[in-house]
Design a protein around this motif. Structure first.
Motif, short mmCIF file in Angstrom:
data_model
loop_
_atom_site.label_atom_id
_atom_site.label_comp_id
_atom_site.label_asym_id
_atom_site.label_seq_id
_atom_site.Cartn_x
_atom_site.Cartn_y
_atom_site.Cartn_z
N ALA A 163 0.82 -1.22 0.00
CA ALA A 163 0.00 0.00 0.00
C ALA A 163 0.85 1.26 0.00
O ALA A 163 0.65 2.14 -0.86
N PRO A 164 1.83 1.42 0.92
CA PRO A 164 2.66 2.63 0.86
C PRO A 164 3.51 2.71 -0.41
O PRO A 164 3.75 3.80 -0.94
N ARG A 166 2.64 1.56 -3.33
CA ARG A 166 1.73 1.97 -4.41
C ARG A 166 1.48 3.46 -4.36
O ARG A 166 1.52 4.14 -5.39
N ARG A 167 1.24 3.99 -3.15
CA ARG A 167 1.02 5.44 -3.03
C ARG A 167 2.24 6.22 -3.47
O ARG A 167 2.13 7.23 -4.19
N ALA A 168 3.42 5.76 -3.04
CA ALA A 168 4.65 6.46 -3.41
C ALA A 168 4.84 6.46 -4.92
O ALA A 168 5.21 7.48 -5.53
N LEU A 170 2.49 6.17 -7.30
CA LEU A 170 1.49 7.01 -7.97
C LEU A 170 1.83 8.49 -7.85
O LEU A 170 1.69 9.26 -8.81
N TRP A 171 2.27 8.92 -6.66
CA TRP A 171 2.70 10.31 -6.50
C TRP A 171 3.89 10.63 -7.39
O TRP A 171 3.93 11.67 -8.06
N PRO A 220 8.18 11.22 -2.56
CA PRO A 220 8.13 9.75 -2.59
C PRO A 220 9.50 9.09 -2.69
O PRO A 220 9.67 7.95 -2.27
N THR A 281 10.94 6.92 -10.11
CA THR A 281 9.59 6.42 -10.36
C THR A 281 9.60 4.96 -10.78
O THR A 281 8.80 4.15 -10.28
N TRP A 288 7.03 -1.85 -5.89
CA TRP A 288 5.62 -2.13 -5.64
C TRP A 288 5.22 -3.47 -6.25
O TRP A 288 4.60 -4.32 -5.60
#
Length: 813
Positions: A163-164, A166-168, A170-171, A220, A281, A288
């Motif tokens: 989860a973290p 994935r968030r990192a 996407l940002w 991120p 990225t 991820w």
């Protein structure tokens, strides 16, 4: 610090010591292990005190002592499992393990990158807080993990990290996309480039790229700096350090070009913001995807844990109360309603039902349960209602023990992993040197000196050793997890490797290839006795025995309404028979060899397929009972599957020649040995091993403990809830002999998968580092763009994990 301050004394139990010569050979073998400073072996206590230094490798010592014939086991201290934070590559795992093993409080430590945890053995009286403080200072904080039977979930399971990540990602992707479009779009579409220049100008374009890229790196992407910079400062660079150096160099160069272009030669005034942003990225994307895949690989334990209900209905004074599982104690009465899962192991007190035990035995048909029958945690009730008394809770339940075994198997480390860890520990510093030399050489002698930065960054990024560190543990994670779902539990890591090399599989007969539920088919008394008396005496002698033959004799006596003779004393002779006192006389009952060894003259009988149990009172022979035991339905298929793999199949039994030969003929087994005591079975296995054969022995895990230990791989067959966990290297939960072929297939495919991963991981680095260093450019080819390098690096780790996930599609043999 002087080297001798790093010496550590470790104590081991040593097997197979019988004389002073053994001691000398064991000491010599220990002393020859790298990292061992001195070794002292004590024959009386069967112990070895080994003084080691920083180069010590516990796995190498274990392998060396097994090869020398004196297997060792660490003793003393307490074992602990801890989560290890901040591990992102094989180099991290190697450094974390080195840091743990360097602590005086730690006797042994093994780190698993895929599970992000370590199994450590602390010295007696050691303060865990000191270990935690030291590891925090080393950059790899550790946290004790709750045992699986008491924790609702593992706090560091791979799925929790997705989860973290994935968030990192996407940002980072949202911030990077405009930078990528501005820079690369201008290269691909000249008209778009001209429009940007006319509308915004060079400085404004670079300023926007600077702001967005800075947000990526220190938003991120700050995880790379948080972990990589301290590692650099300590002189122990790892994967995060490479990312920091690569992306950081591109960002610093581009920032200087943006705000102080006059200090850069005009030919080098290019910005690489898009490279720095895309590098971060893509690596976040790779992590991820890798985390998601690792989560799938670890699904076996989560599936097992999910079999436990969260609560149970405890019955006290006739009142039902729903309580958490942790509140149940041995002896508590528990109500099981239709369709519910059994909360803890127990014994039925009241009610009748059918329970689905497929999760334990693999058998699809539900099993009838009534008063007195056992039930196991995690199994599923049918339509009836039961009241049962808890007999095992928490860590003592069969389910909890299976979960613990699967976790231990997944945490295991094959010998090749130690070599990989040593390689990755020096790999990153070597890469740094290569990057500096390549960039320096291109700057000094290359046709385009401005490309030196591109080359240096590309080498740093392409060489991250993530795939190497994951190659072995992630395959073990997936392979042993799938094996557990198929009813095969690997207790020891060596078995996973050794089973693939087995050339001969030896089976026990009774309870292994046969049902283990024999029945009396004939009673042959002498003239000094009659059938009823012979059966009554035999049933009395066997009343206290747990042997399958004893149960068959007692069952026949009950069927004939005979009361077993009253026994005054009872003694079981392993592999022979029993001796009992009945009405002041000694009654002996067992095999022909046993009675003859006791001085009883046994007349000859015609050898047949039935097992003969002979009976004598004093020195007087009274006759024998013939018992037959049906073959298991899967026995023929199991033997055929092994022979199809080119494995020799043998039969070792304590039974007489007649029944042993009959079983061998029916199953197509070429080599069979009868009338073997447990010691004789062990000697036969030892003889095969001396001939150079790799031997696996398959037995019930209890009566055959000695021969299971002697074999290269001991395979214990569990029977329902009676899983012989401590007996073998591998446990087949269902008791079906076909599980042997399944276990061998799991071993073979897991090792092949590891080999594929290693070939890819090492080959990828060997092939692409020279490309990143500009070799193709020197020959007129293209440069390796840092963005492509980042994508390739991330893809390598993801491919290794995805390859390992193919093991989850394995089916039973």
């Amino acid at each position: 610090m002087p080297r001798d301050t790093q010496h550590k004394t470790r104590r081991y139990a040593v097997d197979n010591l019988t004389c002073g010569g053994c001691v000398a050979r064991a000491e010599a073998a220990l002393a020859a292990v790298p990292g061992v400073v001195s070794a002292q072996v004590n024959l009386a206590t069967r112990r070895a005190d080994v003084v080691t230094d920083d180069g010590f490798d516990a796995t190498a010592l274990d392998a060396a002592m097994r090869g020398a014939g004196y297997p060792v086991q660490p003793t003393g201290g307490r074992e602990l499992r801890v989560a290890v934070a901040n591990m992102t590559c094989g180099g991290c795992a190697s450094r974390a393990e080195t840091a743990l093993n360097a602590l005086p409080e730690v006797l042994e430590a093994q780190v698993n990158l895929a599970l992000k945890r370590a199994d450590i053995r602390l010295a007696e009286g050691a303060d865990l807080a000191r270990v935690e403080a030291a590891m925090k200072a080393a950059g790899y904080p550790v946290t004790p993990l709750d045992p699986p039977e008491t924790a609702n979930s593992d706090p560091d399971t791979p799925e929790d990290e997705t989860a973290p990540l994935r968030r990192a990602f996407l940002w980072a992707a949202a911030l990077t996309l405009p930078v990528f479009v501005m820079e690369m779009g201008g290269h691909l579409v000249p008209a778009f480039h001209h429009w940007q220049m006319q509308t915004f100008g060079t400085f404004r374009l670079h300023l926007v790229q600077f702001l967005l890229t800075t947000a990526v790196l220190f938003g991120p992407g700050r995880v790379f700096f948080r972990l990589g910079v301290p590692a650099l400062m300590k002189g122990a660079p790892e994967m995060n350090s490479l990312v920091v150096l690569g992306a950081g160099a591109a960002w610093i160069w581009s920032t200087v070009v943006t705000f102080a272009p006059q200090v850069i030669p005009e030919t080098g005034r290019f910005v690489y913001f898009e490279a720095a942003a895309v590098i971060v990225t893509l690596i976040l994307l790779g992590r991820w995807l890798e985390g998601r895949a690792r989560g799938q690989a670890g699904a076996a334990i989560r599936g097992l844990m999910a079999l436990r209900p969260d609560t149970a209905l405890r019955v006290e004074n006739g009142q039902e109360t729903e309580v958490p599982l942790s509140d149940l104690r041995r002896g508590d009465l528990v109500r099981l309603k239709p369709g519910g899962r059994v909360a803890v192991d127990g014994e039925v007190v009241e009610g009748e039902t059918y329970i689905d035990e497929a999760m334990l035995t693999g058998e699809p048909l539900p099993v009838a349960k009534r008063a007195g029958d056992p039930v196991s945690a995690g199994t599923v009730n049918g339509t009836g209602t039961l009241l049962y008394r808890a007999t095992a809770v928490g860590a003592d339940t069969v389910l909890a023990r299976i979960v613990a075994m699967v976790e231990d198997a997944q945490a295991t480390r094959l010998p090749v992993q130690s070599l990989i860890n040593r390689v990755t520990a020096i790999f990153v510093p070597v890469v740094l040197v290569i990057a500096l030399l390549a960039a320096g050489a291109w700057l000094a002698f290359g046709p385009e000196p401005a490309k030196a930065l591109v080359i240096g960054v590309s080498v740093l990024i392409i060489a991250c050793p993530c795939a190497m560190g994951l190659a072995t543990p992630v395959s073990i994670l997936a392979g042993t997890g799938r094996a557990a779902e198929l009813g095969v539990l690997f207790r020891k890591g060596d078995a996973l490797q050794d089973l693939s090399r087995v050339t001969l599989v030896a089976f026990d007969k009774t309870g292994t290839l046969t049902e283990g539920r024999p029945s009396v088919t004939a009673i042959a008394p002498t003239s000094d006795c009659d059938e009823a008396t012979l059966l009554t005496l035999a049933a009395g002698a066997e009343a206290a025995s747990e042997h399958p033959l004893a149960r068959a004799i007692l069952s026949e006596a009950r069927a004939r309404d005979l009361t077993p003779a009253r026994t005054d004393s009872f003694e079981a002779v392993t592999g022979g028979g029993v001796i009992a006192m009945i009405e002041g006389e000694t009654l002996r009952l067992g095999s022909r060899a046993f009675l003859e060894a006791e001085g009883v003259a046994v007349p000859p009988t015609d050898p047949g397929p039935a097992t003969e149990v002979h009976v004598a009172r004093g020195a007087l022979y009274l006759g024998h009972l013939a018992l037959s035991d049906k073959l298991k339905p899967e026995a023929a298929r199991a033997v055929a599957a092994l022979k199809a793999r080119g494995v020799t199949v043998a039969l070792l039994s304590g039974d007489a020649e007649g029944p042993v030969d009959a079983v061998a003929r029916e199953l197509g087994i070429d080599e069979a040995h009868a009338r073997l005591s447990p010691a004789a079975k062990r000697e036969q296995v030892a003889a095969w091993r001396k001939q150079g054969l790799k031997v696996a022995f398959v037995g019930d895990g209890l009566n055959d403990a000695a021969v299971l230990a002697e074999a290269d791989v001991g395979i214990a067959l569990g029977t329902g809830t009676d899983v012989a966990i401590e007996a073998g290297d591998v446990v087949l939960v269902s008791g079906a002999p076909t599980g042997v072929a399944t276990a061998m297939e799991v071993s073979r495919r897991t090792l092949r998968n590891i080999a594929q991963n290693l070939v890819w991981a090492f080959g990828y680095n060997v092939a692409l580092i020279p490309v990143a260093a500009g070799l193709l450019a020197l020959l007129g080819g293209p440069f390796l763009n840092p963005m492509l390098a980042a994508g390739a690096m991330a893809a390598s780790s993801v491919l290794v994990v995805l390859n390992a996930l193919r093991l989850r599609r394995m089916e039973a043999a």
